[in-house]
Design a protein around this motif. Structure first.
Motif, PDB file in Angstrom:
ATOM      1  N   VAL A 164       0.867  -1.505   0.004  1.00  0.00           N
ATOM      2  CA  VAL A 164      -0.002  -0.052   0.287  1.00  0.00           C
ATOM      3  C   VAL A 164       0.822   1.064   0.293  1.00  0.00           C
ATOM      4  N   PHE A 165       0.589   2.819  -0.350  1.00  0.00           N
ATOM      5  CA  PHE A 165       0.899   3.772  -0.107  1.00  0.00           C
ATOM      6  C   PHE A 165       0.489   4.435   0.766  1.00  0.00           C
ATOM      7  N   TYR A 166       1.208   5.141   1.627  1.00  0.00           N
ATOM      8  CA  TYR A 166       0.839   5.867   2.187  1.00  0.00           C
ATOM      9  C   TYR A 166       1.606   6.994   2.195  1.00  0.00           C
ATOM     10  N   GLY A 167       1.033   8.137   1.374  1.00  0.00           N
ATOM     11  CA  GLY A 167       1.880   9.469   0.766  1.00  0.00           C
ATOM     12  C   GLY A 167       2.828   8.961  -0.689  1.00  0.00           C
ATOM     13  N   ASP A 168       3.339   8.897  -0.457  1.00  0.00           N
ATOM     14  CA  ASP A 168       4.030   8.601  -1.997  1.00  0.00           C
ATOM     15  C   ASP A 168       5.603   7.502  -2.050  1.00  0.00           C
ATOM     16  N   THR A 169       4.821   6.983  -0.646  1.00  0.00           N
ATOM     17  CA  THR A 169       6.051   6.005   0.197  1.00  0.00           C
ATOM     18  C   THR A 169       5.431   4.575  -0.466  1.00  0.00           C
ATOM     19  N   ALA A 170       5.779   3.080  -0.675  1.00  0.00           N
ATOM     20  CA  ALA A 170       5.342   2.319  -0.490  1.00  0.00           C
ATOM     21  C   ALA A 170       5.775   1.453   0.741  1.00  0.00           C
ATOM     22  N   TYR A 171       4.598   0.583   0.865  1.00  0.00           N
ATOM     23  CA  TYR A 171       5.133   0.058   2.356  1.00  0.00           C
ATOM     24  C   TYR A 171       4.720  -1.670   1.727  1.00  0.00           C
ATOM     25  N   ALA A 172       5.435  -3.040   1.879  1.00  0.00           N
ATOM     26  CA  ALA A 172       4.947  -3.543   1.778  1.00  0.00           C
ATOM     27  C   ALA A 172       4.742  -4.631   2.566  1.00  0.00           C
ATOM     28  N   ILE A 173       3.854  -5.800   2.808  1.00  0.00           N
ATOM     29  CA  ILE A 173       3.899  -6.856   3.743  1.00  0.00           C
ATOM     30  C   ILE A 173       4.361  -7.995   3.417  1.00  0.00           C
ATOM     31  N   SER A 200      -3.390  -8.994   3.663  1.00  0.00           N
ATOM     32  CA  SER A 200      -3.628  -7.698   3.552  1.00  0.00           C
ATOM     33  C   SER A 200      -3.143  -6.377   4.402  1.00  0.00           C
ATOM     34  N   ILE A 201      -3.075  -5.617   3.406  1.00  0.00           N
ATOM     35  CA  ILE A 201      -2.008  -4.434   4.443  1.00  0.00           C
ATOM     36  C   ILE A 201      -2.937  -3.051   4.071  1.00  0.00           C
ATOM     37  N   GLU A 202      -4.012  -2.113   4.697  1.00  0.00           N
ATOM     38  CA  GLU A 202      -4.489  -1.045   4.400  1.00  0.00           C
ATOM     39  C   GLU A 202      -3.730   0.218   4.857  1.00  0.00           C
ATOM     40  N   ALA A 203      -3.606   1.058   4.273  1.00  0.00           N
ATOM     41  CA  ALA A 203      -3.775   2.763   4.894  1.00  0.00           C
ATOM     42  C   ALA A 203      -5.123   3.335   5.525  1.00  0.00           C
ATOM     43  N   TYR A 204      -4.801   3.586   7.148  1.00  0.00           N
ATOM     44  CA  TYR A 204      -5.781   3.624   7.832  1.00  0.00           C
ATOM     45  C   TYR A 204      -5.406   4.665   9.169  1.00  0.00           C
ATOM     46  N   GLN A 205      -5.880   6.175   9.760  1.00  0.00           N
ATOM     47  CA  GLN A 205      -5.396   6.613  10.136  1.00  0.00           C
ATOM     48  C   GLN A 205      -4.252   7.141  10.819  1.00  0.00           C
ATOM     49  N   GLY A 206      -3.735   7.155   9.531  1.00  0.00           N
ATOM     50  CA  GLY A 206      -2.232   7.487  10.081  1.00  0.00           C
ATOM     51  C   GLY A 206      -0.961   5.741  10.512  1.00  0.00           C
ATOM     52  N   GLY A 207      -1.269   5.036   9.893  1.00  0.00           N
ATOM     53  CA  GLY A 207      -0.729   4.160  10.045  1.00  0.00           C
ATOM     54  C   GLY A 207      -1.464   3.323   9.338  1.00  0.00           C
ATOM     55  N   PHE A 208      -1.198   1.797   9.728  1.00  0.00           N
ATOM     56  CA  PHE A 208      -1.932   0.516   8.950  1.00  0.00           C
ATOM     57  C   PHE A 208      -2.939  -0.866   9.197  1.00  0.00           C
ATOM     58  N   LEU A 209      -3.283  -1.097   8.866  1.00  0.00           N
ATOM     59  CA  LEU A 209      -4.156  -2.241   9.269  1.00  0.00           C
ATOM     60  C   LEU A 209      -3.758  -3.272   8.421  1.00  0.00           C
ATOM     61  N   VAL A 210      -3.364  -4.038   8.964  1.00  0.00           N
ATOM     62  CA  VAL A 210      -2.822  -5.692   8.473  1.00  0.00           C
ATOM     63  C   VAL A 210      -3.691  -6.729   8.630  1.00  0.00           C
ATOM     64  N   ALA A 211      -4.207  -7.652   8.257  1.00  0.00           N
ATOM     65  CA  ALA A 211      -5.823  -9.072   8.452  1.00  0.00           C
ATOM     66  C   ALA A 211      -4.716  -9.918   8.808  1.00  0.00           C
ATOM     67  N   ASP A 212      -4.460 -10.605   9.235  1.00  0.00           N
ATOM     68  CA  ASP A 212      -4.403 -12.012  10.037  1.00  0.00           C
ATOM     69  C   ASP A 212      -5.303 -12.942   9.339  1.00  0.00           C
ATOM     70  N   GLY A 213      -5.020 -13.514   8.250  1.00  0.00           N
ATOM     71  CA  GLY A 213      -6.354 -14.584   8.288  1.00  0.00           C
ATOM     72  C   GLY A 213      -6.101 -16.270   8.749  1.00  0.00           C
ATOM     73  N   HIS A 214      -4.453 -16.937   9.509  1.00  0.00           N
ATOM     74  CA  HIS A 214      -4.647 -17.452  10.179  1.00  0.00           C
ATOM     75  C   HIS A 214      -5.061 -17.231  11.710  1.00  0.00           C
ATOM     76  N   HIS A 215      -4.215 -16.017  12.320  1.00  0.00           N
ATOM     77  CA  HIS A 215      -4.660 -15.603  13.587  1.00  0.00           C
ATOM     78  C   HIS A 215      -5.983 -14.898  14.047  1.00  0.00           C
ATOM     79  N   ASN A 216      -6.319 -14.852  12.808  1.00  0.00           N
ATOM     80  CA  ASN A 216      -7.733 -14.054  13.529  1.00  0.00           C
ATOM     81  C   ASN A 216      -8.113 -13.022  13.792  1.00  0.00           C
TER      82      ASN A 216
END
Length: 362
Positions: free
Chosen positions: A129-138, A191-207
């Motif tokens: 995901v991009f936060y501003g012009d910078t990319a962040y990868a999981i 998955s990762i999503e930009a959110y409220q000045g940070g990031f949300l990360v969904a963990d499908g195994h740890h629910n």
């Protein structure tokens, strides 16, 4: 005898002008009334027929197109995002690479290379995901449990082959295990999503969904039972999440839910599609989900059978309608204007045009 060839006086000339204008207006008014009265088609009939014809044409124009192959050759393709310049970025876990796709020309270039690749055939760098012009990868499914020194977490992309681990999610997971059953200690971040000045990360195994600040501080944002959270999208402060459901991923457990962190309320938006892996907003507030299809029954975490996936739209009554079907193991999608770009496990990008029609919204 009068001489009719004499020039008119100024007063007489103005009088003639006014007379001619009066006659002209009168004639035009009578003509309009005669036409209106004698027409066999009334105004209301004309409007009705015209609207019907317009609606028929609009209906034809609003039908979604058939899936079309846009590009192929990606290796271990999974997550994707649209960058600040409008290009599509695709995570290629098999080779630890992120590719940039110019959606106008179809030209593909390498955006970043050298990230931890997949060890067991799936994941490695899995989403970005991009936060501003910078990319962040999981990066996931790497580390000691799989025989490597790589870290599970969020990497900031500082250059073509320059990365910085900003959040060690693997270590956080070891120190803060989930309440549900698990066998991958470091989790399986999807998955990762930009959110409220940070990031949300969904963990499908740890629910659960984690919140990670830009500085790398990690906390649990939302915990679930065994529902397998996958794709995320955001509207304001509300989070929309796709859930695949537990194996065997029956349709009734394939849901889109909304999460309101202010009230703590979790609401079902729609259900009834197998193995949901992504959710995205389209035009207006039209909401779409990506179903990978019928599970292949080869083990927990294994994908769907080939060509059983579909792109579906959320309806007002909480059901899904099929927009496109027979997709081959889709993993993520991005919506640009009214076109869906669908990434597949087979390394292909497919497009579906004209996915949404009025009325927009959910």
């Amino acid at each position: 005898m009068k001489n009719y060839n004499q020039p008119l006086s100024k007063a007489s000339f103005k009088f003639v002008q006014l007379l001619l204008k009066s006659i002209f207006v009168h004639v035009m008014l009578m003509s309009f009334l005669l036409i209106s009265c004698s027409s066999e088609t009334t105004e209301s009939e004309f409007t009705s027929d015209t609207n019907a014809d317009f609606k028929a044409k609009a209906g034809n124009l609003s039908e979604p197109g058939s899936p079309e192959l846009f590009l192929s050759g990606f290796q271990g393709a999974s997550g994707s995002t649209i960058g600040p310049g409008g290009d599509l970025f695709v995570a290629e876990g098999a080779i630890g690479q992120i590719s940039r796709v110019d959606l106008k020309s179809g030209e593909v270039s390498i955006f970043a290379s050298g990230l931890p690749p997949s060890i067991i055939g799936i994941d490695g760098v899995t989403d970005l995901v991009f936060y501003g012009d910078t990319a962040y990868a999981i990066v996931t499914l790497v580390g000691p449990q799989f025989g490597t020194d790589d870290k599970v977490g969020i990497y900031r992309i500082d250059g073509y082959s320059d990365f910085t681990l900003i959040a060690d999610i693997g270590q956080f997971s070891l120190e803060n295990p989930p309440s549900t059953d698990y066998f991958v200690e470091l989790g399986v971040q999807y998955s990762i999503e930009a959110y409220q000045g940070g990031f949300l990360v969904a963990d499908g195994h740890h629910n659960r969904i984690l919140f990670v600040s830009e500085e790398g501080d990690i906390s649990v944002f939302w915990e679930f039972d065994n529902i397998v959270p996958t794709g995320l999208d955001v509207w304001g402060a509300t989070v929309y999440m796709a859930q695949a459901g537990p194996v065997p991923h029956e349709p009734e457990f394939g849901k889109i839910v909304s999460l309101d962190p202010v009230t703590g309320e979790e609401s079902m938006v729609a259900s009834g599609a197998r193995l949901l892996v992504d959710v995205e907003f389209g035009r207006g507030r039209s909401l779409f989900a990506l179903s990978q299809g019928v599970w292949n029954e080869e083990g927990e975490g294994s994908p769907a059978l080939p060509e059983t996936g579909s792109l579906v739209k959320v309806m007002d009554d909480g059901t899904f309608s099929i927009v496109a079907e027979n997709l081959d193991r889709p993993t993520s999608m991005e919506i640009v204007k009214n076109k869906a770009y669908i990434i597949s496990l087979t390394g292909e990008i497919w497009t579906v045009d004209n996915i949404s029609s009025q009325p927009f919204g959910i």
